[in-house]
Design a protein around this motif. Structure first.
Motif, PDB file in Angstrom:
ATOM      1  N   ASP A  37       0.886  -1.169   0.000  1.00 45.30           N
ATOM      2  CA  ASP A  37       0.000   0.000   0.000  1.00 45.30           C
ATOM      3  C   ASP A  37       0.921   1.216   0.000  1.00 45.30           C
ATOM      4  OD1 ASP A  37      -1.707   2.092   0.411  1.00 45.30           O
ATOM      5  OD2 ASP A  37      -2.473   1.392   2.346  1.00 45.30           O
ATOM      6  N   SER A  39       0.175   4.269  -0.424  1.00 42.92           N
ATOM      7  CA  SER A  39      -0.522   5.540  -0.181  1.00 42.92           C
ATOM      8  C   SER A  39       0.145   6.373   0.906  1.00 42.92           C
ATOM      9  CB  SER A  39      -1.984   5.281   0.181  1.00 42.92           C
ATOM     10  OG  SER A  39      -2.093   4.500   1.363  1.00 42.92           O
ATOM     11  N   ASP A  40       1.030   5.758   1.717  1.00 44.07           N
ATOM     12  CA  ASP A  40       1.759   6.573   2.688  1.00 44.07           C
ATOM     13  C   ASP A  40       2.768   7.483   1.993  1.00 44.07           C
ATOM     14  OD1 ASP A  40       0.377   5.494   4.797  1.00 44.07           O
ATOM     15  OD2 ASP A  40       1.905   4.021   5.308  1.00 44.07           O
ATOM     16  N   THR A  43      -1.044   8.601  -3.132  1.00 43.84           N
ATOM     17  CA  THR A  43      -2.180   7.720  -3.426  1.00 43.84           C
ATOM     18  C   THR A  43      -2.190   7.253  -4.871  1.00 43.84           C
ATOM     19  OG1 THR A  43      -3.556   9.672  -3.816  1.00 43.84           O
ATOM     20  CG2 THR A  43      -3.634   8.683  -1.604  1.00 43.84           C
ATOM     21  N   ARG A  96      10.946  11.090  -1.394  1.00 48.10           N
ATOM     22  CA  ARG A  96       9.579  10.576  -1.368  1.00 48.10           C
ATOM     23  C   ARG A  96       9.070  10.337  -2.787  1.00 48.10           C
ATOM     24  NH1 ARG A  96       4.591  11.143   1.961  1.00 48.10           N
ATOM     25  NH2 ARG A  96       5.879  12.003   3.627  1.00 48.10           N
ATOM     26  N   LYS A 364       0.405  -3.439   7.805  1.00 44.76           N
ATOM     27  CA  LYS A 364       0.089  -2.139   7.216  1.00 44.76           C
ATOM     28  C   LYS A 364       0.455  -2.002   5.739  1.00 44.76           C
ATOM     29  CE  LYS A 364       0.325   0.375  11.594  1.00 44.76           C
ATOM     30  NZ  LYS A 364       0.889   1.561  12.303  1.00 44.76           N
ATOM     31  N   TRP A 366       3.291  -2.961   4.118  1.00 49.50           N
ATOM     32  CA  TRP A 366       4.680  -2.551   3.873  1.00 49.50           C
ATOM     33  C   TRP A 366       5.473  -3.641   3.163  1.00 49.50           C
ATOM     34  CZ3 TRP A 366       6.425  -0.141   9.250  1.00 49.50           C
ATOM     35  CH2 TRP A 366       5.554   0.910   9.578  1.00 49.50           C
ATOM     36  N   VAL A 388       8.482   8.616   6.558  1.00 53.90           N
ATOM     37  CA  VAL A 388       7.480   7.616   6.164  1.00 53.90           C
ATOM     38  C   VAL A 388       7.906   6.300   6.830  1.00 53.90           C
ATOM     39  CG1 VAL A 388       6.222   6.563   4.236  1.00 53.90           C
ATOM     40  CG2 VAL A 388       7.084   8.881   4.009  1.00 53.90           C
ATOM     41  N   HIS A 389       8.248   5.277   6.084  1.00 50.80           N
ATOM     42  CA  HIS A 389       8.685   3.989   6.617  1.00 50.80           C
ATOM     43  C   HIS A 389       9.262   3.192   5.460  1.00 50.80           C
ATOM     44  CE1 HIS A 389       5.186   2.170   4.690  1.00 50.80           C
ATOM     45  NE2 HIS A 389       4.464   3.133   5.214  1.00 50.80           N
ATOM     46  N   TYR A 391       9.773  -0.109   2.866  1.00 50.79           N
ATOM     47  CA  TYR A 391       8.961  -1.123   2.196  1.00 50.79           C
ATOM     48  C   TYR A 391       9.870  -2.301   1.864  1.00 50.79           C
ATOM     49  CZ  TYR A 391       4.949   2.014   1.434  1.00 50.79           C
ATOM     50  OH  TYR A 391       3.868   2.838   1.599  1.00 50.79           O
TER      51      TYR A 391
END
Length: 616
Positions: A37, A39-40, A43, A96, A364, A366, A388-389, A391
């Motif tokens: 996902d 979208s973090d 989108t 990003r 979530k 990832w 963010v985080h 993946y």
């Protein structure tokens, strides 16, 4: 100084021994495999937030140059800190955008819209950030005492000193401002060769015993229980690579020549120098690692593969026997839920905190785990940006080794989460340390599985699998490093034919694998599918560095467990803010000591000793 993540992950694709048929996100018999996902980040490719950030980035880069170009030597400490923080913000926004574009691309690298979107984003961000090229050039023209004075006046600014130390390590290899801007702009052309490689690999089709497979499916058959199937996969891999060898040779010739030209203009003494500088590691440390591993070939790979030859009942091993299961090993498919539970339990056994950090990757969106048509092969963890985080990408096909790959990539993810607190400029870990948490995650998972072994044969299977993984991580990667060293040196003498590259490849294979093997016709082409050679020249020694470091760390953990977890998490939290000497000092370790590497290699030898003892 701006850190711009490209389409390629920070930690390049790790080729798996993956398998079988192509599947989607709901992949029986493995269970419901997760998909990303994104979208973090954004989108969609046409999200208004993406347009907003692109507009902001263009303006921010232009105003940064207007405010600071030609003025760095006149700034006081507060103004210099403001300059650094503005640059860091630009890195975050650019990172990003490129993370989103790159991750979408790797999900489906053969889809035209995603390819175009990635290329467009690279072009725009390269154009936007060209005005920033002055920053590192000007930093390297500042007197040392001027920077030291600024650092002494502001503790927050002094935190960034390791970044400036790395920048200034490039001082002797810096070109004129005009040439540096030219090379910055030209970077997208070099990236195009990487994309050609990726798209060619993703588009290859293999037919093994009547079944059409991608490269992941074909590689995994090299671990199949049925020897005829392994042989068919190995020969089909060679056939398809040979049919595309001119393309792969062209990619390698061009990227190696591009590197040679840039290195020559910069005055780099060797093709490896730039990698050592970016890794913040001394050439003599890498040379000590390389020499220790090569000297240990007879004690490691040669000895183990002789054992395996006997187990398999063969006069000579072929390449399709290298990663074959043991005759006593029962075929096993590991479902996704079991893999998840195995890794999280192992992590929690070391520290509940480690499992807590890893849990959101599963919950979530990832992780992208399934094998799908057009998806890039292999596995990686990409840190995106610090607000963010990370993946994780896998190509999960239920093999026991896929569980270890999950443990490996989650280790990267945990490391990246912990280091994020350092901010954009200090979070990124030099490659020599980037493999520490990943290999440590594998070791924890292996040890947890070994402790549950109920029979001698189960223990033997686990030990043999771990030894093979360690040989692949240490011996194979150092052989790959030697291949690259020879390749780049030979390219300096002129264009290399496919046969030339094949010969270089074979020159390191027999030495590293040993006399238990003979090599089928066609194996000489297997260099062609290794992505690291294209994406990140000389990256591969980082795997061996990480394995040796982790083996030494784990020995400390076993000898002195009290307080080890806290020291370990502090090391990961440091990200790229400390040199390897400072990071290892709390553990009483020093990678610059030649004997350090022998300590790490002795763990592999110990496992082989155990396997030999089981023969009695």
């Amino acid at each position: 100084m701006t850190r711009l993540p490209l389409a390629a992950p920070i930690h390049p694709i790790r080729m798996l021994d993956a398998n079988a048929t192509e599947t989607g996100g709901d992949a029986a018999p493995f269970g419901n495999l997760p998909e990303w996902d994104l979208s973090d980040l954004y989108t969609s490719a046409d999200a208004p937030e993406l347009k907003r950030d692109l507009d902001w980035l263009e303006t921010a880069c232009r105003s940064f140059a207007e405010d600071f170009e030609g003025k760095l030597g006149t700034l006081d400490a507060p103004a210099f800190l403001d300059c650094v923080k503005r640059n860091e913000r630009i890195s975050a926004v650019a990172g990003r955008i490129m993370s989103f574009a790159g991750l979408r691309y790797y999900q489906l690298s053969t889809e035209g819209e995603r390819v175009k979107f990635l290329s467009d984003m690279q072009d725009r961000i390269t154009t936007f950030t060209t005005p920033l090229v002055f920053f590192t050039l000007e930093i390297n023209r500042l007197p040392e005492d001027y920077l030291d004075k600024l650092f002494s006046q502001d503790a927050e600014l002094a935190r960034y000193k390791p970044v400036f130390d790395r920048i200034r390590a490039m001082k002797d290899y810096q070109l004129s401002d005009e040439l540096e801007k030219f090379l910055h702009d030209l970077g997208v052309v070099g990236d195009a060769w990487e994309k050609l490689f990726d798209e060619t690999i993703a588009g290859l089709s293999f037919t093994v015993m009547g079944e059409e497979l991608n490269i992941e499916g074909t590689l995994t058959l090299l671990t199949d229980h049925e020897r005829p199937k392994r042989e068919a996969a190995a020969r089909e891999l060679a056939r398809v690579l040979a049919a595309n060898l001119r393309t792969f040779a062209r990619v390698h010739n061009t990227t190696a020549k591009e590197k040679e030209v840039i290195d020559r203009w910069r005055g780099m003494p060797t093709a490896q120098t730039a990698r050592h500088l970016s890794n913040h590691v001394e050439p003599e440390v890498v040379e000590a690692l390389r020499n220790a591993v090569v000297a240990a070939y007879p004690r490691l790979s040669h000895r183990y593969y002789e054992l395996k030859r006997k187990w398999l009942g063969l006069d000579k091993m072929q390449v399709w026997d290298r990663n074959a299961p043991l005759p006593t090993e029962a075929p096993k498919t590991v479902g996704w839920d079991e893999a998840k539970e195995t890794v999280l339990t192992a992590y929690a056994g070391f520290s509940p905190r480690m499992a807590e950090i890893a849990q959101p990757f599963f919950d979530k969106g990832w992780i992208d785990a399934g094998v799908k048509p057009g998806k890039a092969p292999g596995a990686f963890a990409h840190p995106t940006v610090t607000d963010v985080h990370p993946y994780v990408m896998l190509n999960y096909l239920g093999k026991p080794r896929d569980v270890m790959t999950l443990a490996h990539e989650l280790g990267h993810g945990v490391h990246q989460v912990l280091a994020a607190g350092q901010g954009e400029m200090l979070a990124s870990t030099p490659l020599t340390l980037a493999e520490t948490a990943s290999v440590f995650g594998e070791m924890l998972t292996f040890r947890a599985m070994l402790s549950k072994a109920e029979t001698k044969e189960q223990k033997k299977t686990l030990l043999a699998g771990k030894v093979e993984d360690m040989i692949n991580t240490v011996v194979r990667q150092i052989a790959f490093y030697d291949f690259e060293c020879k390749l780049h040196e030979a390219r300096r003498g002129g264009e290399l034919t496919p046969d030339d590259i094949n010969a270089i490849w074979m020159s390191v294979q027999g030495e590293s694998l040993g006399p238990a093997f003979e090599f089928m016709e066609g194996y000489e082409t297997y260099w062609a599918y290794i992505p690291h050679f294209v994406h990140s020249p000389f990256y591969v020694y980082a795997y061996a560095f990480g394995d040796g470091l982790v083996n030494a760390l784990y020995a400390v953990y076993e000898d002195q467990p009290e307080g080890f977890q806290d020291k370990y998490f502090e090391m990961l939290k440091a990200g790229g803010s400390k040199h390897h000497k400072a990071l290892l000092e709390p553990f009483g370790l020093d990678a610059s000591d030649p004997a350090f590497w022998d300590k790490g290699l002795s763990m592999i030898e110990g496992f082989i000793d155990e396997l030999e003892a089981m023969e009695d």
